[in-house]
Write an enzyme that holds these catalytic residues in place. Structure first.
Site, PDB file in Angstrom:
ATOM      1  N   GLU A  13       0.830  -1.202   0.000  1.00  0.00           N
ATOM      2  CA  GLU A  13       0.000   0.000   0.000  1.00  0.00           C
ATOM      3  C   GLU A  13       0.861   1.247   0.000  1.00  0.00           C
ATOM      4  O   GLU A  13       1.910   1.277   0.631  1.00  0.00           O
ATOM      5  CB  GLU A  13      -0.843   0.052   1.278  1.00  0.00           C
ATOM      6  CG  GLU A  13      -1.818  -1.072   1.396  1.00  0.00           C
ATOM      7  CD  GLU A  13      -2.492  -1.082   2.760  1.00  0.00           C
ATOM      8  OE1 GLU A  13      -2.368  -0.103   3.509  1.00  0.00           O
ATOM      9  OE2 GLU A  13      -3.140  -2.088   3.062  1.00  0.00           O
ATOM     10  N   CYS A  33       3.118   8.343   1.695  1.00  0.00           N
ATOM     11  CA  CYS A  33       3.500   7.395   2.749  1.00  0.00           C
ATOM     12  C   CYS A  33       3.769   6.051   2.078  1.00  0.00           C
ATOM     13  O   CYS A  33       2.869   5.465   1.483  1.00  0.00           O
ATOM     14  CB  CYS A  33       2.355   7.293   3.750  1.00  0.00           C
ATOM     15  SG  CYS A  33       2.620   6.046   5.007  1.00  0.00           S
ATOM     16  N   CYS A  78       5.073  -7.571   7.995  1.00  0.00           N
ATOM     17  CA  CYS A  78       5.940  -7.053   9.046  1.00  0.00           C
ATOM     18  C   CYS A  78       6.076  -8.128  10.116  1.00  0.00           C
ATOM     19  O   CYS A  78       5.169  -8.942  10.294  1.00  0.00           O
ATOM     20  CB  CYS A  78       5.302  -5.799   9.649  1.00  0.00           C
ATOM     21  SG  CYS A  78       6.314  -4.963  10.881  1.00  0.00           S
ATOM     22  N   CYS A 131       3.065  -5.446  16.481  1.00  0.00           N
ATOM     23  CA  CYS A 131       2.468  -4.491  17.429  1.00  0.00           C
ATOM     24  C   CYS A 131       0.978  -4.828  17.567  1.00  0.00           C
ATOM     25  O   CYS A 131       0.317  -5.173  16.590  1.00  0.00           O
ATOM     26  CB  CYS A 131       2.636  -3.064  16.937  1.00  0.00           C
ATOM     27  SG  CYS A 131       4.363  -2.572  16.800  1.00  0.00           S
ATOM     28  N   CYS A 169      -1.782  -3.086  15.186  1.00  0.00           N
ATOM     29  CA  CYS A 169      -1.460  -2.849  13.775  1.00  0.00           C
ATOM     30  C   CYS A 169      -1.900  -4.009  12.888  1.00  0.00           C
ATOM     31  O   CYS A 169      -1.766  -5.169  13.257  1.00  0.00           O
ATOM     32  CB  CYS A 169       0.047  -2.638  13.638  1.00  0.00           C
ATOM     33  SG  CYS A 169       0.568  -2.209  11.973  1.00  0.00           S
ATOM     34  N   CYS A 178      -2.470   1.749   8.430  1.00  0.00           N
ATOM     35  CA  CYS A 178      -1.449   0.756   8.093  1.00  0.00           C
ATOM     36  C   CYS A 178      -1.933  -0.653   7.807  1.00  0.00           C
ATOM     37  O   CYS A 178      -2.450  -1.326   8.682  1.00  0.00           O
ATOM     38  CB  CYS A 178      -0.493   0.618   9.257  1.00  0.00           C
ATOM     39  SG  CYS A 178       0.736   1.840   9.185  1.00  0.00           S
TER      40      CYS A 178
HETATM   41  N1  SAH Z   1       7.206   0.051  11.540  1.00  0.00           N
HETATM   42  C1  SAH Z   1       7.289   1.478  11.552  1.00  0.00           C
HETATM   43  C2  SAH Z   1       6.538   2.161  10.425  1.00  0.00           C
HETATM   44  C3  SAH Z   1       5.198   1.624  10.022  1.00  0.00           C
HETATM   45  S1  SAH Z   1       3.876   1.840  11.157  1.00  0.00           S
HETATM   46  C4  SAH Z   1       6.866   2.024  12.888  1.00  0.00           C
HETATM   47  O1  SAH Z   1       6.491   1.238  13.748  1.00  0.00           O
HETATM   48  O2  SAH Z   1       6.964   3.217  13.104  1.00  0.00           O
HETATM   49  C5  SAH Z   1       3.480   3.535  11.031  1.00  0.00           C
HETATM   50  C6  SAH Z   1       2.809   4.125  12.238  1.00  0.00           C
HETATM   51  O3  SAH Z   1       1.422   3.742  12.320  1.00  0.00           O
HETATM   52  C7  SAH Z   1       3.437   3.698  13.539  1.00  0.00           C
HETATM   53  O4  SAH Z   1       3.543   4.787  14.402  1.00  0.00           O
HETATM   54  C8  SAH Z   1       2.443   2.679  14.025  1.00  0.00           C
HETATM   55  O5  SAH Z   1       2.605   2.474  15.399  1.00  0.00           O
HETATM   56  C9  SAH Z   1       1.138   3.306  13.620  1.00  0.00           C
HETATM   57  N2  SAH Z   1      -0.018   2.421  13.589  1.00  0.00           N
HETATM   58  C10 SAH Z   1      -0.093   1.136  13.224  1.00  0.00           C
HETATM   59  N3  SAH Z   1      -1.342   0.652  13.362  1.00  0.00           N
HETATM   60  C11 SAH Z   1      -2.094   1.667  13.801  1.00  0.00           C
HETATM   61  C12 SAH Z   1      -3.467   1.796  14.133  1.00  0.00           C
HETATM   62  N4  SAH Z   1      -4.311   0.768  14.055  1.00  0.00           N
HETATM   63  N5  SAH Z   1      -3.886   2.998  14.588  1.00  0.00           N
HETATM   64  C13 SAH Z   1      -3.037   4.048  14.668  1.00  0.00           C
HETATM   65  N6  SAH Z   1      -1.737   3.982  14.391  1.00  0.00           N
HETATM   66  C14 SAH Z   1      -1.253   2.803  13.953  1.00  0.00           C
END
Ligand code: SAH
Length: 340
Positions: free
Chosen positions: A90, A103, A110, A114, A117, A329
């Site tokens: 994406e 972006c 990944c 987390c 995510c 994301c």
């Molecule tokens: N792996 C990297 C970049 C990709 S994630 C990182 O962790 O920074 C990009 C951002 O989106 C990160 O800050 C991540 O924590 C956030 N993110 C992921 N899922 C999300 C969600 N469901 N709601 C809000 N932010 C989210």
């Protein structure tokens, strides 16, 4: 194996040209076309047909197929691209007052896992090549003029560090897009050794750190990476980064109802970042059905924001964009693949 020209830096592209008996200006032409987002040699119209044929016999360039393009009512545009091997990624274009920001993804899937995510629901498939990262910017730039880039899409860029560095070099190369690193942000969940390595390079990028919790107990629950590099180690690396580069770090903090959004969390965060060249971006979590975590109420967001401000921390609440098109994301890739 054919050489992937989209993933070579300019010096290596010149070496490729040289080793194939081509003058240096051919490397300049090819690099310029790749930076313009062409997806085949045939589009390189200032190169003769026989030479284009020779090139396609010995080399490839990145092809991104636009599988879906969704336009949100707020102007956000989301692309679902299919890569040469059929994988999906994406890319999102966001309109801000100061220009268009794109972006990009850095991996297919990944492995950071987390808790909030969608990107790691099916694990890591593979790294993106430098060419696949650049092609996302170049392809979007053909339709909309891109003024800044954030590496904040699917994947953990610091888990694909070598390709990330080539991408960063190529995007700023004067033979191509010539984008200043001041207009580039790289976001990480906190791979500490890579933050330290990047600091030494003193690039003028913005580093975004996805912090999401100010203490190990909370952070361990939502970000497995914290068990390897905890909050203290991460913040120490961030301090080093700001000292080496003199660049302000942007801390991302996703507010999740009843998980990390209390006044106590805000106070601990303020203490943690005290005196640091830092900015905090608050983002109510985007609900991902498979994850079952809910965004904090508007009141909690306000309370969190006020507490940080009162304690002298630079803070903004990020506007959420593209909610109607699954712009968070990994959501679109996940939904598309689930429906297949
Ligand atoms: N792996 C990297 C970049 C990709 S994630 C990182 O962790 O920074 C990009 C951002 O989106 C990160 O800050 C991540 O924590 C956030 N993110 C992921 N899922 C999300 C969600 N469901 N709601 C809000 N932010 C989210």
């Amino acid at each position: 194996m054919k050489t992937d020209l989209s993933s070579l830096d300019f010096t290596s592209l010149k070496a490729f040209a040289d080793s194939n008996g081509l003058p240096a200006y051919r490397a300049e032409q090819i690099f310029r076309w790749i930076s313009k987002g062409v997806s085949s040699f045939d589009e390189m119209t200032d190169i003769s047909k026989p030479l284009r044929e020779t090139l396609s016999e010995i080399s490839v360039i990145t092809q991104l197929k636009t599988e879906k393009k969704l336009i949100s009512s707020d102007g956000t545009v989301k692309y679902l691209f299919t890569l040469a091997d059929g994988e999906h990624i994406e890319t999102v274009l966001m309109n801000y007052e100061h220009g268009n920001s794109v972006c990009i993804s850095s991996q297919v899937g990944c492995r950071m896992n987390c808790a909030f995510c969608a990107s790691s629901l099916k694990g890591l498939k593979r790294n993106l090549s430098a060419g696949e990262m650049l092609a996302q910017v170049a392809t979007v730039n053909r339709e909309y003029s891109v003024s800044s880039v954030v590496v904040m899409g699917i994947g953990e860029p610091m888990d694909n560090y070598d390709n990330l560095l080539i991408f960063l070099e190529n995007i700023s190369d004067p033979h191509g897009l010539a984008m200043s690193h001041r207009h580039v942000s790289v976001s990480t969940c906190g791979i500490v050794p890579r933050i330290c390595e990047l600091a030494e390079k003193k690039l003028q990028l913005t580093l975004s750190v996805s912090l999401h919790a100010p203490d190990d107990e909370t952070r361990n629950k939502i970000m497995p990476v914290n068990r390897k590099w905890n909050v203290e180690t991460l913040i120490e690396a961030c301090r080093r980064y700001t000292e080496e580069t003199k660049r302000r770090i942007s801390f991302e903090y996703t507010l999740i109802k009843d998980v990390n959004d209390s006044v106590r969390h805000a106070e601990t965060l303020a203490k943690l970042l005290h005196g640091m060249l830092a900015h905090v971006n608050l983002i109510p979590v985007n609900y991902v059905a498979e994850r079952g975590l809910y965004p904090s109420s508007q009141n909690s967001v306000r309370r969190f924001y006020d507490t940080l401000q009162k304690n002298g921390i630079n803070v903004t609440v990020r506007r959420t964009l593209g909610n109607d098109i699954n712009a968070a994301c990994g959501q679109l890739r996940h939904k598309t693949e689930a429906a297949e």
